[in-house]
Write an enzyme that holds these catalytic residues in place. Structure first.
Site, short mmCIF file in Angstrom:
data_model
loop_
_atom_site.label_atom_id
_atom_site.label_comp_id
_atom_site.label_asym_id
_atom_site.label_seq_id
_atom_site.Cartn_x
_atom_site.Cartn_y
_atom_site.Cartn_z
N GLN A 212 0.83 -1.20 0.00
CA GLN A 212 0.00 0.00 0.00
C GLN A 212 0.87 1.25 0.00
OE1 GLN A 212 -2.57 0.01 3.41
NE2 GLN A 212 -0.98 -0.64 4.82
N HIS B 285 -2.86 0.11 -3.75
CA HIS B 285 -3.77 0.53 -2.68
C HIS B 285 -4.29 1.94 -2.98
CE1 HIS B 285 -5.01 2.15 1.31
NE2 HIS B 285 -5.42 0.92 1.54
N ASP C 47 -8.07 0.74 -3.08
CA ASP C 47 -9.01 0.87 -1.98
C ASP C 47 -9.63 2.27 -2.06
OD1 ASP C 47 -10.43 0.91 0.39
OD2 ASP C 47 -8.80 0.07 1.60
N GLU D 43 -11.52 -2.32 -3.82
CA GLU D 43 -11.83 -2.58 -2.42
C GLU D 43 -12.74 -1.49 -1.85
OE1 GLU D 43 -9.52 -3.33 1.86
OE2 GLU D 43 -8.41 -3.42 -0.03
N ASP E 179 -14.11 -4.95 2.82
CA ASP E 179 -13.35 -4.61 4.02
C ASP E 179 -14.33 -4.10 5.08
OD1 ASP E 179 -11.72 -3.65 6.00
OD2 ASP E 179 -10.55 -2.32 4.75
N GLN F 208 -11.18 -9.28 2.50
CA GLN F 208 -10.02 -8.91 3.32
C GLN F 208 -10.25 -9.41 4.74
OE1 GLN F 208 -7.12 -5.61 5.30
NE2 GLN F 208 -8.67 -4.82 3.93
N LYS G 108 -9.11 -8.80 7.90
CA LYS G 108 -8.37 -7.71 8.53
C LYS G 108 -7.99 -8.15 9.94
CE LYS G 108 -8.63 -2.66 8.26
NZ LYS G 108 -8.21 -2.41 6.88
#
Length: 417
Positions: free
Chosen positions: A171, A193, A235, A270, A304, A326, A328
């Protein structure tokens, strides 16, 4: 094998905790800080240095094994636990968790996790505590059994020893252009990212974002080595929904438009939208996935926000409400649940991405590598921090060391057999 003592040591996360609600509401950046009043409870400013808490288990031979507790960058958002308060977590750990740790067999990983993380009434322990303690218990079992953490995971979940390397995703943070160049030069598997977390970065009707996507693809061709062909993963922190609208058809149309600008690349998007609750997220993401699949689009949806715990992940996987989930890790809690989450995704033929947060530490990142490799996840996050070099080095080197050890173990077992 009892644990003799428990140590607690305050520490730093590798980035900052940010008030996502305040940023979405238009807080502006002044250098590295955000200007404005915080909105999310417990935030005293919009950006706060990330703290962590290390837990050390003193084993019978006086070896100390460690795990790290922390929460994610956007704490308190999208159904997540509140902001990590190290003093409160330390006090709770000392009063509630330490007595439990002194009463388990550290050789038995899943059994120890189950006993230590027993609910208080119907309430789970703070997920940051589960995350840090489960890392330390995994290291303890590995030390006592003279194995790698990955081998403990394989043994506990009846998995074969892994052989496949797991693709690494980096990212960029706000230093997008420079960090994209670093990623391309280092031939990162999945990038960049992009941190598309504001209207300024997304642009009216997504124009700024579209131009960035095209630039990343062009830059990859310009400076990448021959044959280098990464997955492009962006993202957008719900900004497609905020700017384009929350109609699944409109969101899918926009995503197809983005994919059409980079037809030679596999595209991951994302967090395209935040529908306000886990159930609404599941229902609408499933519609977006279905539309994209019916069109034969190369774009993939990654969930996410609103997909935090193992039970959340089960809902999304069973509903096919994402192409890639994801996992996380600090939000899931126990790293054993992160392993379960990968296996759950695989059982439902949904991609499993072992992610986490830039606020993590070297120790939590290394433990995540072992879970990712053991369960053969589809990709894993380079962490901690928001730079490229350090995170890619920590995760990449740990994976390479692990695979070298497992390969030696395999050869030795074949020779003995």
């Amino acid at each position: 094998m009892q644990i003799k003592d428990v140590l607690l040591a305050p520490g730093n996360g590798a980035f900052f905790y940010d008030d996502q609600a305040a940023i979405r509401s238009g807080a502006t950046q002044d250098g590295f800080i955000y200007v404005g009043k915080p909105i999310t409870p417990a935030f005293t400013s919009i950006r706060i240095p990330a703290s962590s808490l290390s837990v050390g288990l003193v084993l019978a031979d006086d070896t100390v094994v460690w795990g790290d507790m922390m929460s994610v960058q956007y704490s308190g958002a999208g159904g997540r636990d509140d902001l990590f308060e190290a003093d409160q977590i330390s006090d709770f750990t000392s009063r509630v968790v330490v007595p439990r740790l002194l009463d388990v067999d550290a050789c038995l990983y899943l059994d120890a996790c189950a006993k230590v993380f027993e609910r208080i009434g119907h309430k789970r322990l703070p997920l940051a505590i589960e995350y840090g303690i489960s890392q330390a218990l995994l290291r303890a079992a590995a030390h006592l059994q003279r194995a790698t953490m990955a081998e403990i995971v394989c043994s506990e979940f009846n998995l074969p020893l892994p052989t496949r390397r797991i693709p690494i995703y980096c990212q960029s943070g706000d230093a997008r252009e420079i960090n994209v160049d670093k990623m391309i030069l280092k031939a990162v598997d999945v990038l960049p990212h992009g941190l598309i977390n504001s209207l300024q970065k997304f642009g009216v009707e997504g124009h700024t974002f579209l131009e960035f996507v095209k630039w990343v693809a062009t830059r990859t061709r310009e400076i990448g080595r021959p044959g280098y062909h990464p997955v492009l993963h962006f993202d957008v922190y719900g900004w497609i929904g905020q700017e384009i609208g929350l109609e699944p058809q409109s969101i899918a149309d926009f995503i197809c438009k983005v994919a059409d600008t980079v037809p030679d690349f596999l595209l991951n998007i994302e967090s395209p939208a935040d529908f306000g609750s886990t159930q609404a997220q599941v229902e609408n993401y499933a519609k977006i996935v279905s539309i994209l699949d019916n069109r034969g689009s190369s774009a993939r949806i990654v969930v996410d926000e609103r997909c935090n715990t193992l039970e959340d992940i089960r809902l999304f996987a069973e509903a096919k409400a994402a192409h890639l989930v994801q996992i996380k890790t600090p939000d899931v809690g126990s790293i054993a649940d992160a392993a379960r989450a990968v296996l759950l995704c695989k059982a439902n033929k949904v991609g499993a991405y072992v992610g986490g947060s830039c606020t993590e530490t070297d120790l939590s990142a290394q433990a995540s590598v072992h879970v990712s490799v053991a369960t053969q996840a589809d990709m894993m996050l380079a962490k901690p921090g928001m730079g490229v070099d350090e995170a890619f080095s920590i995760v990449g080197n740990e994976q390479n060391r692990l695979l070298a050890m497992l390969n030696r173990r395999r050869i030795r077992n074949e020779n003995v057999g």
